[in-house]
Design a protein around this motif. Structure first.
Motif, PDB file in Angstrom:
ATOM      1  N   LEU A 494       0.730  -1.226  -0.172  1.00 54.98           N
ATOM      2  CA  LEU A 494       0.001  -0.021   0.085  1.00 54.98           C
ATOM      3  C   LEU A 494       0.817   1.319  -0.061  1.00 54.98           C
ATOM      4  O   LEU A 494       0.594   2.409  -0.737  1.00 54.98           O
ATOM      5  CB  LEU A 494      -1.002  -0.076   1.263  1.00 54.98           C
ATOM      6  CG  LEU A 494      -2.241   0.936   1.305  1.00 54.98           C
ATOM      7  CD1 LEU A 494      -3.261   0.101   0.254  1.00 54.98           C
ATOM      8  CD2 LEU A 494      -2.670   1.384   2.456  1.00 54.98           C
ATOM      9  N   GLY A 495       1.985   1.120   0.677  1.00 55.85           N
ATOM     10  CA  GLY A 495       2.717   2.331   0.871  1.00 55.85           C
ATOM     11  C   GLY A 495       3.482   2.823  -0.474  1.00 55.85           C
ATOM     12  O   GLY A 495       3.894   3.651  -0.879  1.00 55.85           O
ATOM     13  N   TRP A 497       1.672   2.505  -3.427  1.00 55.72           N
ATOM     14  CA  TRP A 497       0.674   2.872  -4.482  1.00 55.72           C
ATOM     15  C   TRP A 497       0.579   4.541  -4.548  1.00 55.72           C
ATOM     16  O   TRP A 497       1.051   5.215  -3.668  1.00 55.72           O
ATOM     17  CB  TRP A 497      -0.551   2.618  -4.047  1.00 55.72           C
ATOM     18  CG  TRP A 497      -0.732   0.988  -3.868  1.00 55.72           C
ATOM     19  CD1 TRP A 497       0.091   0.094  -4.145  1.00 55.72           C
ATOM     20  CD2 TRP A 497      -2.047   0.354  -3.554  1.00 55.72           C
ATOM     21  NE1 TRP A 497      -0.491  -1.142  -3.903  1.00 55.72           N
ATOM     22  CE2 TRP A 497      -1.977  -1.016  -3.515  1.00 55.72           C
ATOM     23  CE3 TRP A 497      -3.111   0.851  -3.330  1.00 55.72           C
ATOM     24  CZ2 TRP A 497      -2.745  -1.996  -3.374  1.00 55.72           C
ATOM     25  CZ3 TRP A 497      -4.396  -0.196  -2.939  1.00 55.72           C
ATOM     26  CH2 TRP A 497      -4.059  -1.368  -3.047  1.00 55.72           C
ATOM     27  N   GLU A 499      -1.840   7.776  -4.508  1.00 57.62           N
ATOM     28  CA  GLU A 499      -3.042   8.026  -3.884  1.00 57.62           C
ATOM     29  C   GLU A 499      -4.089   7.918  -4.954  1.00 57.62           C
ATOM     30  O   GLU A 499      -5.385   7.315  -4.451  1.00 57.62           O
ATOM     31  CB  GLU A 499      -3.110   9.322  -2.981  1.00 57.62           C
ATOM     32  CG  GLU A 499      -2.183   9.294  -1.995  1.00 57.62           C
ATOM     33  CD  GLU A 499      -2.391  10.138  -0.920  1.00 57.62           C
ATOM     34  OE1 GLU A 499      -1.682  10.297   0.258  1.00 57.62           O
ATOM     35  OE2 GLU A 499      -3.378  11.127  -0.992  1.00 57.62           O
TER      36      GLU A 499
ATOM     37  N   GLU B 144      -4.343   4.182   5.735  1.00 66.61           N
ATOM     38  CA  GLU B 144      -3.313   5.036   5.797  1.00 66.61           C
ATOM     39  C   GLU B 144      -1.971   4.204   6.260  1.00 66.61           C
ATOM     40  O   GLU B 144      -2.131   3.825   7.530  1.00 66.61           O
ATOM     41  CB  GLU B 144      -3.323   6.346   6.635  1.00 66.61           C
ATOM     42  CG  GLU B 144      -2.422   7.290   6.426  1.00 66.61           C
ATOM     43  CD  GLU B 144      -2.454   8.674   7.134  1.00 66.61           C
ATOM     44  OE1 GLU B 144      -3.605   9.231   6.743  1.00 66.61           O
ATOM     45  OE2 GLU B 144      -2.083   9.017   8.067  1.00 66.61           O
ATOM     46  N   GLN B 145      -0.958   4.009   5.481  1.00 59.52           N
ATOM     47  CA  GLN B 145       0.224   3.340   5.868  1.00 59.52           C
ATOM     48  C   GLN B 145       1.508   4.050   5.293  1.00 59.52           C
ATOM     49  O   GLN B 145       1.375   4.249   3.962  1.00 59.52           O
ATOM     50  CB  GLN B 145       0.088   1.922   6.076  1.00 59.52           C
ATOM     51  CG  GLN B 145       1.141   1.206   6.685  1.00 59.52           C
ATOM     52  CD  GLN B 145       1.112  -0.401   6.579  1.00 59.52           C
ATOM     53  OE1 GLN B 145       1.311  -0.975   5.528  1.00 59.52           O
ATOM     54  NE2 GLN B 145       0.887  -1.020   7.870  1.00 59.52           N
ATOM     55  N   GLU B 146       2.612   4.021   6.012  1.00 57.94           N
ATOM     56  CA  GLU B 146       3.667   4.655   5.506  1.00 57.94           C
ATOM     57  C   GLU B 146       3.793   5.959   4.521  1.00 57.94           C
ATOM     58  O   GLU B 146       3.921   5.910   3.383  1.00 57.94           O
ATOM     59  CB  GLU B 146       4.432   3.492   4.670  1.00 57.94           C
ATOM     60  CG  GLU B 146       5.066   2.330   5.281  1.00 57.94           C
ATOM     61  CD  GLU B 146       5.302   1.086   4.752  1.00 57.94           C
ATOM     62  OE1 GLU B 146       6.621   0.894   4.827  1.00 57.94           O
ATOM     63  OE2 GLU B 146       4.741   0.519   3.953  1.00 57.94           O
ATOM     64  N   LYS B 148       0.880   7.067   3.114  1.00 57.91           N
ATOM     65  CA  LYS B 148      -0.003   7.140   1.934  1.00 57.91           C
ATOM     66  C   LYS B 148      -1.415   6.783   2.447  1.00 57.91           C
ATOM     67  O   LYS B 148      -1.712   5.640   3.313  1.00 57.91           O
ATOM     68  CB  LYS B 148       0.197   5.837   0.969  1.00 57.91           C
ATOM     69  CG  LYS B 148       1.745   6.053   0.364  1.00 57.91           C
ATOM     70  CD  LYS B 148       1.350   7.119  -0.736  1.00 57.91           C
ATOM     71  CE  LYS B 148       2.613   7.296  -1.761  1.00 57.91           C
ATOM     72  NZ  LYS B 148       3.024   5.950  -2.445  1.00 57.91           N
ATOM     73  N   ARG B 149      -2.479   7.682   2.253  1.00 56.02           N
ATOM     74  CA  ARG B 149      -3.887   7.453   2.541  1.00 56.02           C
ATOM     75  C   ARG B 149      -4.719   7.243   1.383  1.00 56.02           C
ATOM     76  O   ARG B 149      -4.589   7.450   0.322  1.00 56.02           O
ATOM     77  CB  ARG B 149      -4.578   8.460   3.110  1.00 56.02           C
ATOM     78  CG  ARG B 149      -6.045   8.552   3.271  1.00 56.02           C
ATOM     79  CD  ARG B 149      -6.454   9.634   4.174  1.00 56.02           C
ATOM     80  NE  ARG B 149      -6.103   9.955   5.518  1.00 56.02           N
ATOM     81  CZ  ARG B 149      -6.338  10.532   6.415  1.00 56.02           C
ATOM     82  NH1 ARG B 149      -7.342  11.436   6.069  1.00 56.02           N
ATOM     83  NH2 ARG B 149      -5.873  10.750   7.441  1.00 56.02           N
TER      84      ARG B 149
END
Lengths: 565, 603
Positions: A494-495, A497, A499, B144-146, B148-149
């Motif tokens: 996820l980090g 990607w 937004e 939300e992690q690292e 990034k939401r």
């Protein structure tokens, strides 16, 4: 005292070994004997994985074990009933040495209990087995069924697991206590100190539990007697378009003696895709889904997953070990292993990438060789022609606008239509065009008598040789960039990607919000479905193992012959 | 006191290096739990590595269900948009729904001790916020992690389907700060949003067991019901290792290895493993699509009672009830490495080239139904020619591959120091010298593939025949500990690769023998005559280019230059393509390329 270390030891923890196991149903009263996977060594046998009989256990009437080595492996009894996989779980301890505080692990044995000053009566076990499939579909807990056994450490009898539905007042239980569903049996084996002649290396004093699964039967209400089964594959189509048409062969659904479930539960009213229930996916995974209006026959099976707890009391403290068993169907090709196993799936969630750069080269190479062996073992029984057709039909069924021809970094993407995995699929396709000369720009294979599955036939020519380390490493060295390109990227963290993603896929990872990343193409593994029906890739750990290994190969000039064994 | 339980010994290591149980300390075990630890008495198929991961929904467990409790204290559920919602169905169901709070006894949320975020989270759950989360329909709103939401809805506000959102959760990292927000969809606007901070659950503990937050039954609850239903219908195609799609027929493994199967079709025909009729009447070729196969497969309900009739499969073949481990039949090793190298250089490698040329010539002798429509009265000839040409292509490609591997054995033996003093590897690309004898018997010259010739090839390739055992002495020699292990594997690979050639030629002889004449006048053959050098000049130039590229490639491999080797292979493939096109063109005019003359060894 530990004879090995000559020091006193303290108990620090308990665990099971293995921590989790798979049991496999079968109708035979005789469990499948033990075997290991080994690499074939015979001429003409190639270097395929073969089964090697291993030390197995017979069980005495008193629960004691008798080791023996079978000469062959019997999968079925003479009457055709399949032998179930009934795994043993050993109880192990973590011990702290008094002398230096160092930790060591060993199996819990009669001697260790004596060292700790306790006996079998200081041990207690609890086993809980549940099948919640119907409960999940209906959101009604009373449609699940559970069996429990509490076993003292001195109790070596075999305990049947008879499951019935927990319910509260007002709920209708699917499975009554009076007519339970057997979910198998559990037995705390009787340890003994004396070794069996000829098997001195097998410690029979280890504390072991055995789980035996059920026989693989199905159960239903009295109404689950006979039903038709449509002779078409609906799958990706809306099967309810055809619900007025009832055809196909009629079969008995549940044997008469197993029609013991209540017909009055919500499960008998369950229908998929209506929005009245939160269907698990795939939504059509129940008996009744493909016929009529998709009303369930309320059939359940006798599989389950099991939580086993062993508690050992020592010096006023309870030490607990937990283990799990998952019951599944037989493994019908037992010399074949998936390249994406449950263990890989678990490791991928919880563990970071492998440190390829710092691991010994031979170890990394061995991991890669092992992966390619399993790739062959999966691919060699695959109907690649059928998979290709179905995957490319999925692409056309879900396509809105034409997919972008290029991805991030400007790299050309593979074809997603009938040109996929043909000569036209450049630069991805290499030899496949030569191996399937009759293939045209079509999602279908040109099947003729004597050559019905041309893509399937090609698998052995392409992946068979890659099972061998020498051939594989040679191939990888010569094709570093091509192999990187051929591997389908996994979904990114996820980090990683954006937004809000754009339409073009990223070069190094996939994003589930990008349509092109959800389309099938010939990248490896080709035309296989991931969880939730999108194209499969290797796990992140496997993918980066490959990429990092290829980089390391490329950075090693003029390599000398390497032998990882 | 007895020693700790030993790992059972295997003749060869399993696929996992060091896969047996290890006496490791807790830290090492926590770093990489040994999910596949072995216990005495268990078959290998009791280990997690035998179960297919990546579930949809899986056979032994549904690993996706781990994401249901990704956030401590909450059970979430993936909800997909219903395809045919009835009027009374709730609207806007798709997403990841909060099913209920479950923080009591969650191993991640100990009430005593624990990190600051744990206590904060528990306080939240125990407050009015927790009460509100227990009422109404709450869905995951963002993650939300690292830094990034990521929103759980598209830019237009449409919520992503639950299947897509599951992937969001799947892509979270454990042990890294995580914030989530949930929104109450059945509340009036502005819909309440609750933010929570925590960590993604680590799903397996130090002891290798899935977290006890998952009660028994939850990890299998979404699987097919009954499991036999999945067996009948799954179209994921990733689990052929456990549930084969296609198989080959049963062979008698207790028969002597030189016994030829009565029906070569049985050894070569892919059967549908799920076929209903397992008698000879049902043992026919598997169709190339699921839709075509369906009517002949076990039905739903039927499979509930007949699943035990499904065959076990070993080495791709259906087997009976009992598996007998393979017997080791060893040939006599060569007296020394020099003898083996000499045989490889002057007999075995040239044999591969000879057969490759013969099979290519045979391929060109077959009419090409794509260009030649003179099938006459035979309605089946078109398809049989397509299949025959495909078979001959694969056979020729196979022999070319064997040639490469024979050369590879030689250059590896040189690199390992086994070449006789003063000698070094040189590429071997010649055919056998005339009279091209194989153990005293003449090999067929370049001939059209008449049924007579096909039967001769079948005889040459017969099991336990001299050709079949050609590499057995290499295998026996290289198995000795003096030689690098990887050379043994390579020899076994060559030795095993030709096993099906006999069945293939036998099948071709029977198939093509149904078309009238049994000699070169058979109607499926081109009237081919061996051409002169002048007639085949252009083809021979392409052949020379091909040989030059192969020589260059093998030399590059021998000096460990993989990039140069790959360039040479690419050149060789290009040359092969144009050679084939030219040879086909010549064959259409009745001219056969004199391959043997061009590749004869220098006197």
């Amino acid at each position: 005292m530990s004879e090995r270390t000559g020091t006193r030891r303290s108990l620090v923890g308990l665990h099971f070994h293995p921590p989790m196991a798979i049991a496999r149903v079968g109708g035979s009263p005789h469990p499948l004997e033990a075997f290991e996977w080994a690499e074939g060594r015979s001429a003409h046998g190639s270097t395929l994985t073969v089964l090697q009989p291993a030390v197995s256990f017979g069980v005495r009437d008193d629960g004691g074990l008798v080791p023996y080595l079978p000469e062959h492996i019997r999968f079925k009894d003479d009457d055709g009933r399949i032998r179930p996989v009934a795994p043993f779980l050993e109880l192990w301890a973590t011990l702290q040495r008094a002398a230096d505080g160092g930790l060591e692990e060993q199996a819990v044995t009669l001697d260790l209990l004596a060292e700790l000053g306790i006996g079998l009566d200081h041990v207690a076990l609890e086993v809980t087995a549940s099948n919640l499939k119907a409960a999940r579909r209906t959101d009604d807990p009373a449609c699940g069924f559970t069996a429990r056994a509490e076993i003292a450490g001195t109790d070596h009898r075999r305990h049947a697991l008879q499951a019935f539905s927990r319910h509260t007042a007002g709920q209708v239980p699917l499975v009554s206590r009076e007519r339970p569903i057997p979910l198998g049996a559990v037995q705390w084996m009787r340890p003994r100190s004396e070794a069996e002649p000829g098997f001195a290396e097998v410690d029979l004093s280890v504390l072991r539990l055995r789980f035996t699964p059920a026989e693989g039967k199905v159960y239903g209400p009295p109404t689950a007697a006979y039903g038709p089964d449509r002779l078409t594959v609906t799958g990706r189509w809306d099967s309810l378009q055809f619900f007025r048409k009832e055809d196909g062969r009629v079969h008995m659904i549940v044997e008469p003696e197993n029609r013991i479930l209540s017909p009055d539960t919500v499960f008998s009213q369950y229908r998929m895709v209506t929005g009245l229930f939160e269907d698990p996916q795939p939504q059509d995974g129940y008996d009744g889904a493909e016929e009529g209006d998709s009303r369930a026959w309320a059939v359940v099976d006798d599989t389950c997953d099991v939580l086993i707890t062993a508690a050992l009391a020592w010096r006023g403290t309870r030490y607990v070990a937990e283990g799990r068993v998952f019951v599944g169907p037989p493994h019908y090709a037992p010399d074949r292993r998936p390249f994406y196993g449950i263990d890989d799936d678990l490791a991928d969630r919880d563990h970071g990438l492998m440190a390829v750069d710092t691991m010994p080269f031979a170890q990394v190479q061995a991991e890669v060789v092992a992966l390619f062996r399993r790739v062959f073992e999966t691919a060699s029984s695959m109907n690649l022609d059928a998979a290709r057709t179905e995957a490319l039909q999925d692409n056309s069924g879900g396509a809105g606008s034409a997919p972008p021809p290029k991805g991030g970094g400007g790299a050309r993407l593979p074809q997603t239509d009938g040109r996929s995995m043909t000569r036209a699929d450049k630069p991805y396709a290499d030899r496949i065009g030569d191996l399937t000369p009759g293939q045209t720009d079509s999602v279908y294979s040109p099947s003729v008598r004597g050559d019905t599955l041309s893509f399937t036939n090609a698998i052995g020519h392409v992946h068979g040789p890659l099972m061998d380390e020498t051939v594989l490493i040679d191939f990888l060295r010569r094709n570093v960039d091509r192999v990187k390109r051929l591997l389908r990227p996994p979904f990114g963290l996820l980090g990683q990607w954006d937004e809000r993603p754009g339409p073009e896929p990223h070069a190094d990872f996939r994003d589930p919000r990008v349509d092109r990343d959800l389309m099938h193409d010939m990248r490896m593994p080709p035309y296989m479905r991931d969880a939730y029906y999108v194209p499969l890739s290797l796990t992140r750990r496997q993918y980066h193992l490959m990429i990092d290994f290829l980089d390391r190969l490329a950075a090693t000039p003029n390599p000398q012959p390497e032998v990882s064994k | 006191m007895k020693q700790p339980t030993p790992a059972p010994a295997a003749a060869e290591p399993s696929s996992r290096p060091g896969g047996g149980p290890r006496a490791r300390n807790r830290t090492a075990r926590a770093a990489a739990p040994d999910f596949n630890a072995r216990a005495v008495g268990n078959p290998a198929t009791a280990r997690l590595e035998s179960g297919v991961g990546n579930c949809f929904p899986g056979l032994e467990m549904d690993v996706r269900n781990l994401e249901g409790r990704f956030f401590p204290g909450i059970l979430f559920r993936v909800v997909t948009q219903p395809l045919r919602p009835v009027p009374e169905a709730l609207p806007d169901q798709a997403g990841i729904r909060l099913v209920y709070l479950d923080y009591l006894n969650d191993p991640m949320l100990p009430q005593r001790g624990g990190e600051h975020w744990v206590q904060t989270l528990l306080d939240t759950y125990m407050s009015k916020v927790g009460t509100s989360l227990s009422n109404g329909r709450w869905y995951l709103h963002w993650l939300e992690q690292e830094g990034k939401r990521i929103a759980c809805s598209a830019e237009d506000g449409t919520p992503y389907d639950g299947e897509t959102l599951w992937r969001f959760v799947r892509c979270l990292r454990a042990d890294v700060p995580l914030k989530i927000a949930v929104i109450q969809r059945d509340a009036p606007d502005p819909q309440p949003v609750v933010e929570l901070t925590g960590r993604r659950r680590r799903y397996t503990g130090d002891d290798g067991v899935i977290d006890t937050a998952y009660p028994p039954g939850e990890l299998t609850e979404s699987m097919c019901n009954p499991w036999q239903h999945d067996f009948r219908d799954c179209a994921c195609y990733y689990w052929a290792s456990n549930h084969p799609d296609v198989v080959l027929g049963e062979i008698d493994r207790t028969a002597p290895s030189d016994a030829v199967p009565a029906d070569p079709d049985q050894a070569l025909t892919w059967l549908d493993w799920l076929r209903r009729d397992r008698s000879p009447a049902g043992n026919v070729a598997a169709p190339p699509s699921r839709a075509e196969a369906r009517a002949w497969q076990l039905d739903h309900f039927e499979i509930n009672r007949r699943w035990q009739e499904l065959a076990y499969v070993i080495e791709g073949h259906e087997v009976g009830a009992v598996y007998h481990p393979p017997r080791h039949e060893r040939a006599t090793p060569y007296p020394d490495a020099a003898a083996m190298i000499d045989d490889l250089r002057h007999r075995l490698a040239p044999l591969e080239m000879t057969l490759c040329c013969a099979y290519l010539y045979g391929l060109f002798s077959l009419r090409d139904p794509a260009h030649d429509h003179r099938h006459g009265a035979w309605a089946t000839m078109h398809d049989d020619l397509v299949a025959a040409r495909q078979a001959m292509t694969l056979l020729a490609v196979g022999e070319m591959t064997h040639l490469r591997w024979a050369n590879q054995l030689l250059w590896e033996l040189d690199a390992a120091g086994f070449y006789p003093g003063g000698e070094h590897y040189e590429p071997v690309l010649d055919v056998l010298a005339p009279p091209r004898l194989w153990l005293g018997e003449p090999l067929p010259d370049l001939q059209a593939l008449s049924p007579d010739i096909l039967r001769r090839y079948a005889f040459i390739e017969r099991p336990r025949g001299d050709l079949d055992r050609a590499y057995a002495r290499c295998v026996a020699t290289l198995e000795q500990p003096a030689y690098p292990r990887h050379l043994f594997e390579l020899a076994v690979r060559i030795d095993s690769d030709g096993v099906s050639h006999y069945e293939r030629f036998d099948q071709l002889a029977r198939t093509l023998g149904a078309y009238g004449a049994q000699d070169a006048t058979a109607p499926y053959l081109r009237p081919l005559q061996l051409g002169t050098e002048a007639q085949a000049r252009e083809a021979l130039q392409h052949l020379a280019r091909l040989m030059a590229a192969l020589k260059s490639g093998y030399q590059a491999q021998a000096r460990r230059d993989p990039q140069a080797a790959q360039r040479a292979i690419t050149e060789a493939r290009a040359a092969m393509d144009v050679l084939r096109q030219e040879a086909e063109q010549l064959a259409r005019h009745g001219i056969g390329v004199p391959l043997f003359d061009a590749l004869a060894p220098a006197p």
